[in-house]
Motif scaffolding. Structure first.
Motif, PDB file in Angstrom:
ATOM      1  N   GLN A 133      -3.952   1.699   2.000  1.00  0.00           N
ATOM      2  CA  GLN A 133      -4.873   1.075   1.050  1.00  0.00           C
ATOM      3  C   GLN A 133      -4.213  -0.098   0.340  1.00  0.00           C
ATOM      4  O   GLN A 133      -4.859  -1.112   0.060  1.00  0.00           O
ATOM      5  N   THR A 134      -2.921   0.026   0.084  1.00  0.00           N
ATOM      6  CA  THR A 134      -2.195  -1.106  -0.493  1.00  0.00           C
ATOM      7  C   THR A 134      -2.148  -2.268   0.487  1.00  0.00           C
ATOM      8  O   THR A 134      -2.332  -3.437   0.098  1.00  0.00           O
ATOM      9  N   LEU A 135      -1.919  -1.965   1.761  1.00  0.00           N
ATOM     10  CA  LEU A 135      -1.879  -3.009   2.782  1.00  0.00           C
ATOM     11  C   LEU A 135      -3.211  -3.755   2.827  1.00  0.00           C
ATOM     12  O   LEU A 135      -3.241  -4.994   2.914  1.00  0.00           O
ATOM     13  N   ARG A 136      -4.307  -3.041   2.766  1.00  0.00           N
ATOM     14  CA  ARG A 136      -5.614  -3.703   2.785  1.00  0.00           C
ATOM     15  C   ARG A 136      -5.767  -4.610   1.559  1.00  0.00           C
ATOM     16  O   ARG A 136      -6.325  -5.707   1.640  1.00  0.00           O
ATOM     17  N   ALA A 137      -5.284  -4.150   0.415  1.00  0.00           N
ATOM     18  CA  ALA A 137      -5.395  -4.953  -0.800  1.00  0.00           C
ATOM     19  C   ALA A 137      -4.541  -6.219  -0.715  1.00  0.00           C
ATOM     20  O   ALA A 137      -4.950  -7.291  -1.175  1.00  0.00           O
ATOM     21  N   ILE A 138      -3.353  -6.112  -0.125  1.00  0.00           N
ATOM     22  CA  ILE A 138      -2.505  -7.285   0.065  1.00  0.00           C
ATOM     23  C   ILE A 138      -3.242  -8.333   0.894  1.00  0.00           C
ATOM     24  O   ILE A 138      -3.219  -9.535   0.586  1.00  0.00           O
ATOM     25  N   GLU A 139      -3.920  -7.870   1.932  1.00  0.00           N
ATOM     26  CA  GLU A 139      -4.649  -8.784   2.816  1.00  0.00           C
ATOM     27  C   GLU A 139      -5.901  -9.354   2.146  1.00  0.00           C
ATOM     28  O   GLU A 139      -6.255 -10.515   2.344  1.00  0.00           O
ATOM     29  N   ASN A 140      -6.555  -8.549   1.329  1.00  0.00           N
ATOM     30  CA  ASN A 140      -7.822  -8.963   0.721  1.00  0.00           C
ATOM     31  C   ASN A 140      -7.665  -9.862  -0.496  1.00  0.00           C
ATOM     32  O   ASN A 140      -8.553 -10.661  -0.799  1.00  0.00           O
ATOM     33  N   PHE A 141      -6.543  -9.733  -1.186  1.00  0.00           N
ATOM     34  CA  PHE A 141      -6.415 -10.424  -2.476  1.00  0.00           C
ATOM     35  C   PHE A 141      -5.165 -11.299  -2.571  1.00  0.00           C
ATOM     36  O   PHE A 141      -4.308 -11.101  -3.449  1.00  0.00           O
ATOM     37  N   PRO A 142      -5.049 -12.316  -1.711  1.00  0.00           N
ATOM     38  CA  PRO A 142      -3.948 -13.281  -1.867  1.00  0.00           C
ATOM     39  C   PRO A 142      -4.360 -14.362  -2.877  1.00  0.00           C
ATOM     40  O   PRO A 142      -4.564 -15.530  -2.529  1.00  0.00           O
ATOM     41  N   ILE A 143      -4.518 -13.978  -4.143  1.00  0.00           N
ATOM     42  CA  ILE A 143      -5.177 -14.842  -5.126  1.00  0.00           C
ATOM     43  C   ILE A 143      -4.187 -15.646  -5.972  1.00  0.00           C
ATOM     44  O   ILE A 143      -4.188 -16.867  -5.963  1.00  0.00           O
ATOM     45  N   SER A 144      -3.341 -14.969  -6.692  1.00  0.00           N
ATOM     46  CA  SER A 144      -2.479 -15.670  -7.666  1.00  0.00           C
ATOM     47  C   SER A 144      -0.996 -15.553  -7.366  1.00  0.00           C
ATOM     48  O   SER A 144      -0.205 -16.351  -7.865  1.00  0.00           O
ATOM     49  N   GLY A 145      -0.616 -14.560  -6.585  1.00  0.00           N
ATOM     50  CA  GLY A 145       0.812 -14.294  -6.401  1.00  0.00           C
ATOM     51  C   GLY A 145       1.417 -13.555  -7.576  1.00  0.00           C
ATOM     52  O   GLY A 145       2.624 -13.270  -7.582  1.00  0.00           O
ATOM     53  N   ILE A 146       0.605 -13.232  -8.604  1.00  0.00           N
ATOM     54  CA  ILE A 146       1.097 -12.513  -9.781  1.00  0.00           C
ATOM     55  C   ILE A 146       1.009 -11.014  -9.512  1.00  0.00           C
ATOM     56  O   ILE A 146      -0.066 -10.484  -9.228  1.00  0.00           O
ATOM     57  N   LYS A 147       2.141 -10.355  -9.597  1.00  0.00           N
ATOM     58  CA  LYS A 147       2.204  -8.916  -9.361  1.00  0.00           C
ATOM     59  C   LYS A 147       2.052  -8.162 -10.694  1.00  0.00           C
ATOM     60  O   LYS A 147       2.166  -8.758 -11.764  1.00  0.00           O
ATOM     61  N   PRO A 148       1.796  -6.865 -10.655  1.00  0.00           N
ATOM     62  CA  PRO A 148       1.573  -6.123 -11.900  1.00  0.00           C
ATOM     63  C   PRO A 148       2.783  -6.185 -12.821  1.00  0.00           C
ATOM     64  O   PRO A 148       3.938  -6.173 -12.374  1.00  0.00           O
ATOM     65  N   LEU A 149       2.517  -6.279 -14.098  1.00  0.00           N
ATOM     66  CA  LEU A 149       3.582  -6.312 -15.098  1.00  0.00           C
ATOM     67  C   LEU A 149       4.388  -5.015 -15.056  1.00  0.00           C
ATOM     68  O   LEU A 149       3.845  -3.934 -14.840  1.00  0.00           O
ATOM     69  N   ALA A 150       5.686  -5.134 -15.290  1.00  0.00           N
ATOM     70  CA  ALA A 150       6.555  -3.954 -15.259  1.00  0.00           C
ATOM     71  C   ALA A 150       6.101  -2.895 -16.253  1.00  0.00           C
ATOM     72  O   ALA A 150       6.152  -1.689 -15.964  1.00  0.00           O
ATOM     73  N   THR A 151       5.651  -3.334 -17.416  1.00  0.00           N
ATOM     74  CA  THR A 151       5.200  -2.383 -18.437  1.00  0.00           C
ATOM     75  C   THR A 151       3.949  -1.647 -17.985  1.00  0.00           C
ATOM     76  O   THR A 151       3.774  -0.457 -18.266  1.00  0.00           O
ATOM     77  N   TYR A 152       3.076  -2.335 -17.273  1.00  0.00           N
ATOM     78  CA  TYR A 152       1.857  -1.712 -16.753  1.00  0.00           C
ATOM     79  C   TYR A 152       2.198  -0.702 -15.665  1.00  0.00           C
ATOM     80  O   TYR A 152       1.613   0.388 -15.613  1.00  0.00           O
ATOM     81  N   VAL A 153       3.151  -1.046 -14.820  1.00  0.00           N
ATOM     82  CA  VAL A 153       3.621  -0.086 -13.814  1.00  0.00           C
ATOM     83  C   VAL A 153       4.188   1.145 -14.505  1.00  0.00           C
ATOM     84  O   VAL A 153       3.880   2.288 -14.139  1.00  0.00           O
ATOM     85  N   ASP A 154       5.025   0.929 -15.521  1.00  0.00           N
ATOM     86  CA  ASP A 154       5.576   2.060 -16.272  1.00  0.00           C
ATOM     87  C   ASP A 154       4.475   2.957 -16.810  1.00  0.00           C
ATOM     88  O   ASP A 154       4.565   4.192 -16.740  1.00  0.00           O
ATOM     89  N   ALA A 155       3.436   2.343 -17.367  1.00  0.00           N
ATOM     90  CA  ALA A 155       2.331   3.117 -17.943  1.00  0.00           C
ATOM     91  C   ALA A 155       1.663   3.986 -16.881  1.00  0.00           C
ATOM     92  O   ALA A 155       1.403   5.176 -17.107  1.00  0.00           O
ATOM     93  N   CYS A 156       1.402   3.402 -15.730  1.00  0.00           N
ATOM     94  CA  CYS A 156       0.770   4.162 -14.649  1.00  0.00           C
ATOM     95  C   CYS A 156       1.662   5.294 -14.165  1.00  0.00           C
ATOM     96  O   CYS A 156       1.194   6.422 -13.915  1.00  0.00           O
TER      97      CYS A 156
END
Length: 470
Positions: free
Chosen positions: A30-53
């Motif tokens: 599912q991550t692979l599909r998202a990589i292919e579907n959303f080459p939009i900004s090149g901005i990856k999730p913030l480290a703090t947001y990853v920590d929260a999840c």
């Protein structure tokens, strides 16, 4: 691009079919599909947001293990995998663009897949064997993107406030208070409408800024309280479908312990999942702070303007050359940077407000935008205030003689004469001073409006600029 061979990829399957996944990555199909579907900004999730999840996934795995919803073995493996990520491992595996599938499903599944595959390795199994540890059936047991992501925004914002903004504000307030003491006896001309006004103390101006920041901290802390109420446990639509009756309470309790905040299940899970109002409230408090930070930054630039053709009442510490063509030029770059950050925060606030009202029925699908903008706002504002405090405010020096000269030459000193000679006489004195270049003192004495002794008391700059005592 290197062609995948059977030795360096694994096959994963979802409801849409099969895909080859590089063997070395921990994310899945599912991550692979998202990589292919959303080459939009090149901005990856913030480290703090990853920590929260990840913190949420650790808390839910522990809760579900205790409640017998998943095996204790799998619960422990997920928790260990979560701790590894929190300690800095596998951070490059969170790869979905900020602008992605509505509600944040793509990022959510990225998190689920990484933890599932790492848990499999911890259990001595191979990545991709989801029959043993599944991203959906185990890591995500009793959960939905729809209750996890709004909880992650809350936790991420709380982490960012605690680690970035609050420390920066406290340091800046202390630095401003120190400058207030250092400059407490320096008299300068006040200015209103950018025109001469009655004299003030330079130190009190810095103390005023300290109080402004302190008041904003209180406002943000009040807004923060709305983040404590969690919709976690609402599952897909707020009904708690597929969750243990005690799950939402135990998960909130564990998560509360993990981040040391008084988190609790919301009184109405559906309301907590639908409404983005807590995020709008925090963002609005940040916007309010940003507006005053811009004002302070602009004041610093004005007071330092010059050095020959501006006010130059203070000297900001030079931190880098200011021009590629004009030698010896230094600019108020820290104040300039702060204003730019604050403009961005204000723009993010507008986007958050628009996203918050764009949800329909049981779900707001704009949460990925809210998550990034809110957490990023907190962190860049905290970083900017910290840099302004340490690289600018701490090193400010006062141009004492320049301040005094402006104060003594200000026509606004005539204001102190109002109670003694009347407003109209005072206005006439000011007009004549401006036209002739004579001092206010000289004109008053020439006209016999006051005695020299009385005039000296009235035009005492120290007394005029003193703050009232409590």
């Amino acid at each position: 691009m290197t062609e995948l061979t059977s030795s360096n990829y694994r096959i994963e399957k979802d409801s849409m079919g099969e895909r080859q996944i590089p063997e070395n990555v921990y994310y899945g199909i599912q991550t692979l599909r998202a990589i292919e579907n959303f080459p939009i900004s090149g901005i990856k999730p913030l480290a703090t947001y990853v920590d929260a999840c990840i913190l949420i996934k650790k808390a839910t795995a522990i809760a579900n293990g205790e409640l017998g919803c998943i095996s204790q073995e799998i619960s422990n493996a997920i928790a260990v995998a979560a701790d590894e990520v929190l300690n800095g491992k596998y951070r490059d595996q969170f790869v979905v663009d900020v602008y992605q599938a509505g509600a944040g499903t793509s990022h959510h599944m990225n998190v689920n897949e990484v933890l599932a595959n790492r848990a499999l390795e911890i259990l001595g199994d191979e990545k991709g064997n989801y029959k043993r540890v599944s991203p959906n059936d185990h890591v995500n047991y009793g959960q939905s993107t729809n209750d996890v992501i709004p909880t992650a925004i809350r936790v991420g914002a709380l982490l960012a406030l605690e680690h970035s903004l609050y420390p920066a504000l406290l340091d800046a307030i202390a630095t401003l208070e120190n400058k207030a003491i250092e400059f407490r006896d320096i008299v300068k001309s006040g200015r209103t409408h950018l025109q001469d006004a009655v004299p003030v103390r330079l130190g009190e101006g810095f103390r005023a800024w300290a109080r402004i920041l302190s008041d904003h901290r209180v406002r943000i802390e009040r807004a923060e309280e709305d983040l404590y109420s969690l919709g976690l446990g609402g599952s897909a639509a707020g009904t708690g479908l597929n969750t243990h009756p005690q799950y939402r309470h135990r998960a909130a309790e564990i998560l509360s312990q993990l981040i040391n905040k008084p988190l609790k299940p919301a009184p109405h899970l559906m309301a907590a999942m639908q409404s983005m109002a807590p995020f709008v409230s925090v963002s609005g408090a940040l916007r309010n702070l940003a507006q005053d930070c811009i004002k302070i930054s602009h004041d610093l630039r004005l007071m330092d303007s010059g050095p020959k053709t501006g006010l130059k009442e203070i000297q900001l510490p030079p931190v880098q050359p200011g021009s590629s063509i004009m030698p010896g030029k230094y600019n108020p770059v820290m104040a300039e940077m702060t204003s730019m950050v604050c403009f961005q925060v204000m723009g993010y606030d507008t986007a958050i407000a628009l996203a918050a009202q764009a949800g329909q029925l049981e779900l707001n699908v704009m949460m990925p935008l809210i998550a990034y903008n809110l957490i990023h706002s907190i962190e860049i504002l905290g970083n900017a205030i910290d840099a302004l405090s340490k690289k600018c405010i701490e090193g400010i020096t006062a141009k004492r003689d320049r301040c005094l000269a402006y104060a003594e030459g200000s026509l606004a000193l005539v204001t102190a004469l109002n109670p003694h000679i009347g407003y109209l006489n005072a206005a006439a004195v000011a007009k004549e001073s401006l036209e002739t270049g004579k001092s206010l003192r000289q004109i008053v004495l020439e006209k016999g409006l006051m005695s020299e002794e009385a005039l000296a008391k009235v035009l005492d700059l120290e007394q005029m600029s003193a703050m009232p005592q409590e």
